[in-house]
Each structure stands twice: as C-alpha cells, then as structure tokens.
Design a protein around this motif. Structure first.
Motif, short mmCIF file in Angstrom:
data_model
loop_
_atom_site.label_atom_id
_atom_site.label_comp_id
_atom_site.label_asym_id
_atom_site.label_seq_id
_atom_site.Cartn_x
_atom_site.Cartn_y
_atom_site.Cartn_z
N PRO A 84 -26.30 25.76 -9.73
CA PRO A 84 -25.86 26.57 -8.58
C PRO A 84 -26.09 25.92 -7.21
N PHE A 85 -26.75 24.77 -7.18
CA PHE A 85 -27.23 24.29 -5.88
C PHE A 85 -26.11 23.81 -4.95
N ILE A 86 -25.25 22.95 -5.47
CA ILE A 86 -24.15 22.46 -4.64
C ILE A 86 -22.89 23.23 -5.02
N THR A 87 -22.36 23.95 -4.07
CA THR A 87 -21.22 24.82 -4.39
C THR A 87 -19.94 24.01 -4.53
N ALA A 88 -18.97 24.60 -5.21
CA ALA A 88 -17.67 23.96 -5.39
C ALA A 88 -16.92 23.93 -4.06
N PRO A 89 -15.96 23.03 -3.94
CA PRO A 89 -15.17 23.00 -2.70
C PRO A 89 -14.45 24.34 -2.50
N ARG A 90 -14.19 24.67 -1.23
CA ARG A 90 -13.57 25.97 -0.97
C ARG A 90 -12.04 25.92 -1.05
N THR A 91 -11.50 24.70 -0.89
CA THR A 91 -10.04 24.57 -0.97
C THR A 91 -9.57 24.92 -2.38
N THR A 92 -8.44 25.61 -2.48
CA THR A 92 -7.87 25.90 -3.80
C THR A 92 -6.80 24.84 -4.11
N PRO A 93 -6.45 24.68 -5.40
CA PRO A 93 -5.38 23.73 -5.73
C PRO A 93 -4.08 24.10 -5.01
N LEU B 237 0.84 -1.20 0.00
CA LEU B 237 0.00 0.00 0.00
C LEU B 237 0.87 1.25 0.00
N LEU B 238 0.48 2.22 -0.80
CA LEU B 238 1.07 3.55 -0.72
C LEU B 238 -0.03 4.48 -0.19
N PRO B 239 0.13 5.00 1.03
CA PRO B 239 -0.93 5.85 1.58
C PRO B 239 -1.22 7.04 0.67
N GLY B 240 -2.50 7.34 0.49
CA GLY B 240 -2.87 8.44 -0.41
C GLY B 240 -4.21 9.06 -0.08
N VAL B 241 -4.50 10.14 -0.78
CA VAL B 241 -5.77 10.85 -0.64
C VAL B 241 -6.02 11.61 -1.94
N GLU B 242 -7.26 11.95 -2.24
CA GLU B 242 -7.57 12.82 -3.38
C GLU B 242 -8.32 14.03 -2.84
N ILE B 243 -7.69 15.18 -2.94
CA ILE B 243 -8.28 16.39 -2.35
C ILE B 243 -9.07 17.15 -3.43
N SER B 244 -10.33 17.45 -3.12
CA SER B 244 -11.18 18.22 -4.04
C SER B 244 -10.90 19.70 -3.87
N THR B 245 -10.63 20.37 -4.96
CA THR B 245 -10.39 21.82 -4.89
C THR B 245 -11.17 22.50 -6.00
N SER B 246 -11.24 23.81 -5.92
CA SER B 246 -11.83 24.53 -7.04
C SER B 246 -11.07 25.82 -7.28
N MET B 247 -11.13 26.24 -8.54
CA MET B 247 -10.45 27.47 -8.95
C MET B 247 -11.54 28.49 -9.22
N GLY C 89 -14.17 30.44 -10.50
CA GLY C 89 -14.85 30.53 -11.79
C GLY C 89 -14.44 29.48 -12.81
N GLU C 90 -13.54 28.60 -12.45
CA GLU C 90 -13.05 27.65 -13.46
C GLU C 90 -13.34 26.20 -13.13
N GLY C 91 -14.16 25.98 -12.14
CA GLY C 91 -14.57 24.62 -11.84
C GLY C 91 -13.59 23.87 -10.96
N GLU C 92 -13.84 22.57 -10.89
CA GLU C 92 -13.12 21.73 -9.92
C GLU C 92 -11.82 21.18 -10.45
N LEU C 93 -10.93 20.92 -9.53
CA LEU C 93 -9.66 20.29 -9.88
C LEU C 93 -9.27 19.40 -8.69
N HIS C 94 -8.88 18.18 -8.97
CA HIS C 94 -8.55 17.24 -7.90
C HIS C 94 -7.04 17.03 -7.82
N ILE C 95 -6.54 17.04 -6.60
CA ILE C 95 -5.11 16.85 -6.37
C ILE C 95 -4.91 15.58 -5.53
#
Ligand code: AMP
Ligand code: MN
Ligand code: MN
Ligand code: MN
Length: 295
Positions: free
Chosen positions: A185-194, A80-90, A92-98
C-alpha cells in the motif's frame, strides 16, 4: 559468348527498392536516465547506432525530456520516432502502460499534460516515502530518492535503488517484493487512467499503443480500450514468443489494431546490449506507414 557476357549486355530491370519501412531494424521502446533508464540520451543514441538499430523511439516514463537533450545530435544511420510511455492505473486492477508515438513531433498539448502528470508523480513519491518512514519505520527520506534521479521523473526504480544503497533491502527485486510492488500500500498507483492517456495521445496527434499487454487482461480490457480510441498493442518484445506472441498477433488482427514492438531496454548493469532485440520493419509496417517517411 559466355552467359556472363550476355547478362552484362542485357538491360536487367532495376531491382525495385522495397519501401523503407519493410527492412528497417526497429526498437520502439527504450528508456534513458531522463526516467528510470541508466544512461543519458546521447549515450543511448550511440549504443543504438552501434547496435545497428535504424529506427529508435525513446519512450521514457511520462517525459519527453530526452528529446530536448539530444536535439540535433542524431548519429548518421539512425532515425528517431518521438515517443513516451505513460503510466496509468485502472481502478482496483493495477497498472497499465500506454506508449505514445508522435511522427508529427512533440507539441504543447503533450508537454503540458506530461508536466501535470509529473507533478502527480512527484507528490505520489513524497507521500509514499512518508508512509514507508512513518508506517513501516524505514530510515528513508524523499531526498534519498530525489538524489538518484537524473531527469524530471522520480520512480519506484530510484526508490528501490535508494533502499538497496541504504541497506534497507538486500536487492533491487527485494525492494519490490517487500515494500513497493503494487501488492503493497505504500506507493500508490498513478492517477492517470488508460482512457485519459489514450485521449491525451490522440489530442497530441499521436498514436497510442498498449505497452507489454498482459495476456490475462487482453480479453477483459482490450475492447474497452479500443472503444476509448486505442490504436494498437505492443506485440513484439523480449521474451514474447510462442503462444503468447500468437495471441497478441491475433488480438491485434481481430480488433484491426496496429502492431508495435520494442525491447523496453533500461540499460542497467547486466542487461542485454541495445540492438540485441529488434523488430523487423515488416512486422510493424502498418505503424511505420503512418510515420513520416525519412528525409
Ligand atoms: P514507477 O513508474 O514509479 O511506478 O516505477 C516503475 C518502474 O520500476 C518500472 O518501469 C520498472 O522499471 C521498475 N519495476 C516495477 N516493478 C518492478 C519489479 N517487480 N521488479 C523490478 N523492477 C520493477
Ligand atoms: Mn521503467
Ligand atoms: Mn512499461
Ligand atoms: Mn518501458
């Protein structure tokens, strides 16, 4: 004397073992029911093992709860390699996952930041379901979504399932099309940025990889993310081939980035088996060389 006899007496040089990371079958992007996957972590490990995956990273959205659930239960033959996928948004430009990978283990810097992100995620869903009920008139309550979660992550995937089960939409895909896709517009994008996610992963002594990068964003966003400390991009994935794959490989080389890869398997009905898509260690050898060699 037969040739066979000679060969038996001549001391042949031992076949040099290739470094482990060049041959290992990897899947470094997999979800469990701790986020929006269908199955519990122990079952995912079992399926990975029977799918002949040798190096696996569970990369649930915004949580490492799966690693706590499986502590000490790793089937033989699987690493196993420990990992995570963090949801972010930019803006006005939509979501980006890191994706973050943590060869040195999961530390408290990571855990504390993810705890905060999960609080934001839960609030976002509570408010979003409120808007769907109030503004769109849907017969939905936060609890309808919550009861579908098996771990600490509440996601649009659970919401979509609740909407199907309650007969609000005809299918899971319709839920996104009609109400909860990022165009609505109902479910907002994540607040974390990339940039915040990249910084967090660095502070937690991990490796940051842009998950399933969209080609139309590569030119516009990659240089900025590299400047923010991004370590790599997920080059190899299901259905990524031909020109798209070539562009991702070239972008990684151009910016001297690590190449990552994985199936983004969620395990829902109708999905391929785990192990149907794997990445050869050789393809991501630079990333693997940064990971602790196996015991
Ligand atoms: P969330 O993390 O709450 O934003 O939910 C996003 C998750 O919903 C993704 O990780 C996917 O598993 C799923 N998802 C997002 N968009 C779609 C879509 N258009 N169709 C189907 N599933 C989607
Ligand atoms: Mn997902
Ligand atoms: Mn993703
Ligand atoms: Mn994913």
């Amino acid at each position: 004397m037969s040739e066979k006899g000679i060969a038996r007496r001549v001391k042949l040089p031992k076949r040099r073992r290739r470094p482990y990371h060049e041959e290992v079958r990897c899947d470094l992007h997999v979800h469990t029911h701790c986020s929006d996957g269908a199955l519990p972590p122990a079952k995912v490990l079992q399926l990975a093992r029977s799918g002949l995956v040798e190096l696996l990273s569970i990369t649930d959205h915004d949580t490492v709860a799966a690693y706590d659930a499986i502590a000490g239960q790793l089937p033989g033959g699987l690493r196993l390699l420990p990992g995570v996928e963090i949801s972010t948004s930019m803006l006005g430009e939509g979501e980006l996952h890191i994706l973050g990978y943590f060869p040195r283990g999961i530390n408290s810097v990571l855990r504390e930041a993810l705890d905060e992100i999960l609080v934001e995620r839960t609030e976002r869903m509570r408010e979003g379901v409120g808007r769907l009920a109030r503004d769109a008139g849907l017969p939905l309550a936060f609890e309808d979504v919550l009861t579908r979660c098996s771990g600490p992550v509440i996601s649009r995937s659970h919401l979509a399932q609740a909407m199907v089960d309650k007969g609000i939409v005809g299918s899971y895909a319709d839920a996104f099309r009609q109400y909860i896709g990022s165009q609505h517009p109902f479910i907002t994008a994540p607040r974390t940025t990339p940039e915040r996610a990249i910084d967090l992963i660095r502070r937690a002594r991990g490796i940051s990889i842009w998950a399933h990068p969209r080609l139309d964003r590569l030119d516009r966003r990659l240089a900025g993310l590299v400047a923010a400390g991004l370590n790599g991009i997920e080059v190899y994935g299901r259905n990524r081939n031909g020109e798209a794959l070539a562009r991702l490989e070239a972008a990684a080389d151009e910016h001297r980035l690590l190449k990552g890869g994985g199936s983004d398997w969620h395990g829902h009905a109708g999905s391929d088996r785990l192990g149907a898509f794997t990445v050869a260690g050789e393809q991501i050898s630079q990333l693997l060389s940064l990971c602790r060699p196996p015991a």
